[in-house]
Scaffold this active site. Sequence first.
Site, short mmCIF file in Angstrom:
data_model
loop_
_atom_site.label_atom_id
_atom_site.label_comp_id
_atom_site.label_asym_id
_atom_site.label_seq_id
_atom_site.Cartn_x
_atom_site.Cartn_y
_atom_site.Cartn_z
N TYR A 69 -6.81 2.75 18.35
CA TYR A 69 -6.95 3.22 16.97
C TYR A 69 -5.65 3.13 16.17
O TYR A 69 -4.63 3.69 16.57
CB TYR A 69 -7.42 4.67 17.02
CG TYR A 69 -7.85 5.27 15.72
CD1 TYR A 69 -9.13 5.08 15.25
CD2 TYR A 69 -6.97 6.03 14.97
CE1 TYR A 69 -9.54 5.65 14.06
CE2 TYR A 69 -7.37 6.61 13.78
CZ TYR A 69 -8.65 6.41 13.32
OH TYR A 69 -9.05 6.98 12.15
N SER A 115 -8.75 3.36 24.87
CA SER A 115 -9.08 4.26 23.77
C SER A 115 -10.11 3.60 22.85
O SER A 115 -11.20 3.26 23.32
CB SER A 115 -7.80 4.65 23.04
OG SER A 115 -8.02 5.79 22.26
N GLN A 116 -9.81 3.35 21.58
CA GLN A 116 -10.76 2.62 20.73
C GLN A 116 -11.08 1.27 21.37
O GLN A 116 -12.23 0.81 21.35
CB GLN A 116 -10.18 2.42 19.33
CG GLN A 116 -11.04 1.59 18.41
CD GLN A 116 -10.36 1.37 17.06
OE1 GLN A 116 -10.56 2.15 16.13
NE2 GLN A 116 -9.55 0.33 16.95
N ASP A 144 -6.42 14.94 28.70
CA ASP A 144 -6.48 14.06 27.53
C ASP A 144 -7.31 14.71 26.43
O ASP A 144 -8.54 14.72 26.48
CB ASP A 144 -7.10 12.72 27.95
CG ASP A 144 -7.16 11.72 26.80
OD1 ASP A 144 -6.79 12.05 25.67
OD2 ASP A 144 -7.57 10.58 27.07
N HIS A 202 -3.39 11.32 27.10
CA HIS A 202 -4.04 10.09 26.65
C HIS A 202 -3.33 8.82 27.16
O HIS A 202 -3.79 7.71 26.89
CB HIS A 202 -4.13 10.10 25.13
CG HIS A 202 -5.11 9.12 24.59
ND1 HIS A 202 -6.40 9.00 25.06
CD2 HIS A 202 -5.00 8.18 23.61
CE1 HIS A 202 -7.02 8.04 24.40
NE2 HIS A 202 -6.20 7.53 23.51
#
Lengths: 324, 324, 324, 324, 324, 324
Positions: free
Chosen positions: E92, E188-189, E275, E304
């Site tokens: 992101y 992540s994204q 996370d 994260h």
Amino acid sequence: MALFDLPLDELREYRSVRPEPDGFDDFWAGTLSWARRAALPPKVHEVATPLKGITSYDVTFSGFAGQPVRAWLNRPAAATGPLPVVVEFIGYGGGRGLPIDWLVWASAGYAHLVMDTRGQGGSWRGGDTPDPDDSGAGPSTPGFLTRGVLDPDTFYYRRLITDAVRAVETAAELPGADASRIVVTGGSQGGALALAAGGLVPDLVSAVVSKVPFLCDIRRAITITDSDPFHEVVRFLRVNPHVAERTLNTLDHVDSVNFARRITAPSILSAALMDAVCPPSGIFAAYHAIPAPKQIEVYEWDGHEGGRSRFDIAALEFVDDRLR
Amino acid sequence: MALFDLPLDELREYRSVRPEPDGFDDFWAGTLSWARRAALPPKVHEVATPLKGITSYDVTFSGFAGQPVRAWLNRPAAATGPLPVVVEFIGYGGGRGLPIDWLVWASAGYAHLVMDTRGQGGSWRGGDTPDPDDSGAGPSTPGFLTRGVLDPDTFYYRRLITDAVRAVETAAELPGADASRIVVTGGSQGGALALAAGGLVPDLVSAVVSKVPFLCDIRRAITITDSDPFHEVVRFLRVNPHVAERTLNTLDHVDSVNFARRITAPSILSAALMDAVCPPSGIFAAYHAIPAPKQIEVYEWDGHEGGRSRFDIAALEFVDDRLR
Amino acid sequence: MALFDLPLDELREYRSVRPEPDGFDDFWAGTLSWARRAALPPKVHEVATPLKGITSYDVTFSGFAGQPVRAWLNRPAAATGPLPVVVEFIGYGGGRGLPIDWLVWASAGYAHLVMDTRGQGGSWRGGDTPDPDDSGAGPSTPGFLTRGVLDPDTFYYRRLITDAVRAVETAAELPGADASRIVVTGGSQGGALALAAGGLVPDLVSAVVSKVPFLCDIRRAITITDSDPFHEVVRFLRVNPHVAERTLNTLDHVDSVNFARRITAPSILSAALMDAVCPPSGIFAAYHAIPAPKQIEVYEWDGHEGGRSRFDIAALEFVDDRLR
Amino acid sequence: MALFDLPLDELREYRSVRPEPDGFDDFWAGTLSWARRAALPPKVHEVATPLKGITSYDVTFSGFAGQPVRAWLNRPAAATGPLPVVVEFIGYGGGRGLPIDWLVWASAGYAHLVMDTRGQGGSWRGGDTPDPDDSGAGPSTPGFLTRGVLDPDTFYYRRLITDAVRAVETAAELPGADASRIVVTGGSQGGALALAAGGLVPDLVSAVVSKVPFLCDIRRAITITDSDPFHEVVRFLRVNPHVAERTLNTLDHVDSVNFARRITAPSILSAALMDAVCPPSGIFAAYHAIPAPKQIEVYEWDGHEGGRSRFDIAALEFVDDRLR
Amino acid sequence: MALFDLPLDELREYRSVRPEPDGFDDFWAGTLSWARRAALPPKVHEVATPLKGITSYDVTFSGFAGQPVRAWLNRPAAATGPLPVVVEFIGYGGGRGLPIDWLVWASAGYAHLVMDTRGQGGSWRGGDTPDPDDSGAGPSTPGFLTRGVLDPDTFYYRRLITDAVRAVETAAELPGADASRIVVTGGSQGGALALAAGGLVPDLVSAVVSKVPFLCDIRRAITITDSDPFHEVVRFLRVNPHVAERTLNTLDHVDSVNFARRITAPSILSAALMDAVCPPSGIFAAYHAIPAPKQIEVYEWDGHEGGRSRFDIAALEFVDDRLR
Amino acid sequence: MALFDLPLDELREYRSVRPEPDGFDDFWAGTLSWARRAALPPKVHEVATPLKGITSYDVTFSGFAGQPVRAWLNRPAAATGPLPVVVEFIGYGGGRGLPIDWLVWASAGYAHLVMDTRGQGGSWRGGDTPDPDDSGAGPSTPGFLTRGVLDPDTFYYRRLITDAVRAVETAAELPGADASRIVVTGGSQGGALALAAGGLVPDLVSAVVSKVPFLCDIRRAITITDSDPFHEVVRFLRVNPHVAERTLNTLDHVDSVNFARRITAPSILSAALMDAVCPPSGIFAAYHAIPAPKQIEVYEWDGHEGGRSRFDIAALEFVDDRLR
């Protein structure tokens, strides 16, 4: 962080007013001499990785007082002849991690020796090198910047800088190395070590690449920022003010400005105007002190990122040019 | 910090589920035996202070591996005969400071031996004791909780706990000491050392005073709080997950719960329900493990202050009662 | 906090430019006269504590408008003859706590009268003195710095400063007091009260000890720091800007600089260069205004800790010298 | 703030377990009786504003112990006959500000009486009403929630709640008021005052509008949030734990749950599931205690905003319906 | 972040309770069909870099609605025959940056196609791809998670996920690609996009590598964390609560759990127990939904970071195994 | 925020040194001409509210490129003849919310047209206007200040400022409007739009009311504050430094200083000395650039609140005076 240090036009004129400490050259000559006398030949073992294009080696060389220091050596798998060697030093708190963490220079055709940081490797990337001579001389603030700081002889950075010099000397001896083309590089603490190695063994170093270097103009830096690690010194002096002058004198022995004055190799540095971790005035002070050909990349909007991979590219081009 | 740990009625039932590590007794017996063999008699020098009612001495005794550890000894100036001795250990990051920082127990008629904390003294009160055997075994996270943590033998707290035991043994030998009435005390890290000393030399200790002790039920504590110093372990394990079990096993060797099981002296502890630095569940786990007469002061609204001087008074009364 | 106020060499020259408010002397003369007329003799009751070397008394004296104010009196248990009395005032938010909290001066051979702070005692140490004349004149920002601030007559600090003066007058009347040797002391708010008492009853005060005092050069201080309690004034003025001049005029009536000008006793102050709670420029302004022999301890690296017990020792030595 | 209190389906079942304190009814009956005996007729003066559609009056009425309390009265300029009156109470820290701050209810055709909050008005909107009977009984934590908290008789909220009741009684007497249609409203602290007035003078109140009310189920609330003002109680108890039960008992006297039990008017409340200032469990506890027709607006994603003007519209519609 | 989500043993059993939205398959079939109809052949141009071991290409392919999307293609310089292709998606806020930023997979012998993220590239690494069809349907909270969120058709992630599918389809057509061995990866994204592509074009994907994926079990995630980007949804719903159900229904259309159910390739995921950005319960929900052979790497102490290069190595080994 | 910008006496002299960009007038003339050509007549529908004194209308007019923009029109219910119209623009992140949110100007007898902010309405008040021409030209940092910033033609604020101008033109055409008395107003972003409209259609605007306006002297502002939204530019430039000059040139096209130079209507502005969101130096630069009669309200103690309703009253009086 808004602009908090000098404006750019004043930075371009800024020089450190601090004289170097008495006996600076003798201190380092003695320290390095001891390390060299105690040194054994490096051990180099290939290690398996999932990387097909890069061959990795686990290197152990003799650092401060002959103590073993770990490193990774990454080489392009296809290379046969001698290669220039880039010796890289790591930022504060990090260790050498894994070979896969270090792909840029080998991908660009260099042998790449990544020195582990003794005792560090507990903050953001693991490490494998103990600090066996942490003689624990006196109290310290959590972190590394005040360990043994009461005396230049016991100071942590005496040992680490000696490791860095020894890494350069080791690089020149590695099989497949072109000893006439050694580059030192690193960012932040790693950038400080690059400047130190460049100044302490100028005959061995062909180029210096120092990204937002730490330890520059320390006496000023600790009064203009609240960011760690510089602020560790402030916390230490708060509870130990009676040793302030001793502490500051020790720090003078590792100030990047003093090493910069001794660099003879072409050098490229970076500074970021919003960098509260390594304020730009100190970096300009070090830059201005270098008596060799030099270049400084200024990142107007960056904090301690200091240009990220844009600076890597500038550095690769700078080094390619100088070592051709 | 709102209530974040167990509610009070569950705390009153909470026990640690963690068995003690194999070889726990042997580990400590060997360590202490080495220290005793290496020990020299303590040195005690009176020091000048502006305090007329208290006489202060600078004490140097032999701690871990015979290494010198500093302490202050404060005694009521008017005292003549042998006095009970309160041995105090200090919270994380602080050193022994100055004699003037330690007036409570001497004002209450006790000899008061305040042990310096090796290597610490850089965060909130200065110190004078180096950590000469910080063998630097492997990387560490800034702070003291992961120094040498890869092996119980090289762990920082092995050395510090040994110092604490040796401080108790020294207290018994001091001129003017009533060796039959030794008290151990401290808060936070100091409270952990008091529990450790109480469990390791139970024959020497007549009372244990432990305020919001650290190092209790460590494996649970590091998962329920983000506060340092417990969080240092988390940061260390993040970058060194391959050594997690070794690290946790080392920490088991200094877990206060394990020492608590060996305490035979009457003990008073405190816990604070909103204390995120030393969460109350661990303290209750240690408390419940003590097989001797015991008392716990619970501060429902406190964070890590843990009762402040109210607990000091409770402790003074508890000790006065027990030592009468 | 990095250096945010003037650099040290400018601090050494800094003077406040603010004239004192009209009628300053009359305002205080009238206030004190009223308090004296309303005063009753102090009540002094011994209280039991676990301290054997120190005898403690619960004192109630008449403060502002004759209202009862509590204090602790600690004396060396062994003392017989008259003793010099150190009157101590407490920092913002704290109350007198317990006798055990106050051991330094009694341990050094002084009678020590610790004045409770009316209405305070809810932030970091409990208190026992109400503020019965908090006439609630107008709105206030949470805290004490704007209570009744619309008029000097209704301002909280009018009452508190009067209490401080009355504490000094009470000290001189206590049994076993040497009325010719009264010292005033305190840190932060307590340091401001020490300066105020030193300036309002100069004939009674033999020495002033003021550690990082509050309320100095207020009009400047509120514009250079965001820290409470000074920032309470800013929050108040934000929502009540139509009364800004009235508010600032009231604050002028308690500005330490104005009291400093009237001090005749030898004085020792401290300032810390990184202290955002009580910025050093204001403290230097007060210091420079004192027309008596004076000394300032500067802590280059401290925040509001202001030297901790190092300053206590400097203060003890200063007082011992002056009162000999 | 993520969901930190009970999940919505448990909130819908949640009841407070706390019994009301002994003598609750007598306490309030006596207090109100005193206030009524001391009351003078309200003073009402038109004030000039730039608003053409609304006529504004500065009202002074007799509150607690007959003390003067300020208010604004806004009426639609075009209105001639008697109007229902909405009495509004203000959130913590704010004062009545200016007539221009209060346009909603007058724009909707109501007379709108906005009561100033004694002593407050220093945080986010200015005020004009002193708290002349702040008898300063004992220490307090900065803020209003512990002022005089050691005894129900001296507690700040005794005075403020009495003012609120008196505001309702005043509303009924105002020229142009329809005394049979009085509404009480407010958010946060203002919502607590609306519930209190609704419970204390149920015969006078035709509808209760309470947005995210404060002071609900206090004993639980102070353990589940770190947000002020509830956290003021925790800070106070930390330094004054010996008076914890007295303090909590005093707070019981102003707990919204106890007032809710006495409300007979139709009531609309709001709760926000992510509101750490006034946690939803307490609000549901108050809601469930109301024995009259009632409605609760739940804002799943809101913090202390509690629906903003969406709730205002719900409230206007609710009131329009009930008062038709 | 201490453990804030379910404990590990409950995570190992956790399943999402949320059914997929009506018309999910049709929605995506229609969207992809449109994109394919509008697609042009990719453009591939070699770009100069300082990297000798890796050849880099600037790729432009047709994404959502045929709109041009940029990518980097890195290949081992020495490779000649067809290579498996790893398609990587970015976290992101980041864009594709520079070819030098992407060395791992090419160093391991793979062709590596790094897709730029439309509209992003302003937070931590620059980008080059606009979002020309950001039809701006309605208000949004700063960030990307609520852009066009009122309708699945206008939602930002509809476009981005379509780009991801098209990147996979493009990878299969690239010169020198082995279309039978396509891997999707990202963190992540980027991990969410890998799961989406794995579920939408299962026939094309030979392995899925998804590191701490975003967008998993969204309705739960937004209630258990305050971290962005999930918290963007909360901020949006706070001010637009009347469209909550529409918003959540749109988000259901991109929930990773729904894509996971359609994956047929062997998959490796990672989750980190501390996370707060991508809470582990959602990731386990997605993991459990995958009907293919699968593996999950759990990082007990990570936030994260999710394993850093340790996970890269696990992924390389997993892929090497599966594609052999 | 302590005073961080220039002191007041320097502010009173401060001028921006930045020349306006080439083609500034042509750029705006072309943009506005396009919008006007594409415009349709506004749609005005009465909406039901609980407000009896105010009649509300939902207005849709043609903004940038003829795209529909929503607004509320509030009028005093009792008004019959033509009224002056106040056109209000909204602060960053907020949408038009509900008619009930906008009562001041209608209560003061004006027609009040509140323009929705395209694309915004996700941060603190909901909105209803999409940004259909967000052509997504290039990457952006979350927020609105860098959307399409690579070119003045694609920049978000080109569209929004055009909407603002069109709102003024629409106001003049509304039924019941007195086209000779149009006022523009707003705070922060809304204040910037008021200045822009005042400068772009000076013939239509009779008074400008601009509260702590945004977008003033942008090149300086982004270097002296870390607060968003100005800091969005810094984050963007950090990762996209190669487009810094393009970005800054685009921002020059919307700098309030350049619009201020073209204002001919009497103007009232406010600046707050502790406002880090819209630093006062930029506001003074805009103020000094206005060649018309003007007044500036300076709030010495305010942050971005900028005077709250005190400024509203000043503005009402200023406007009443000018429009009489």
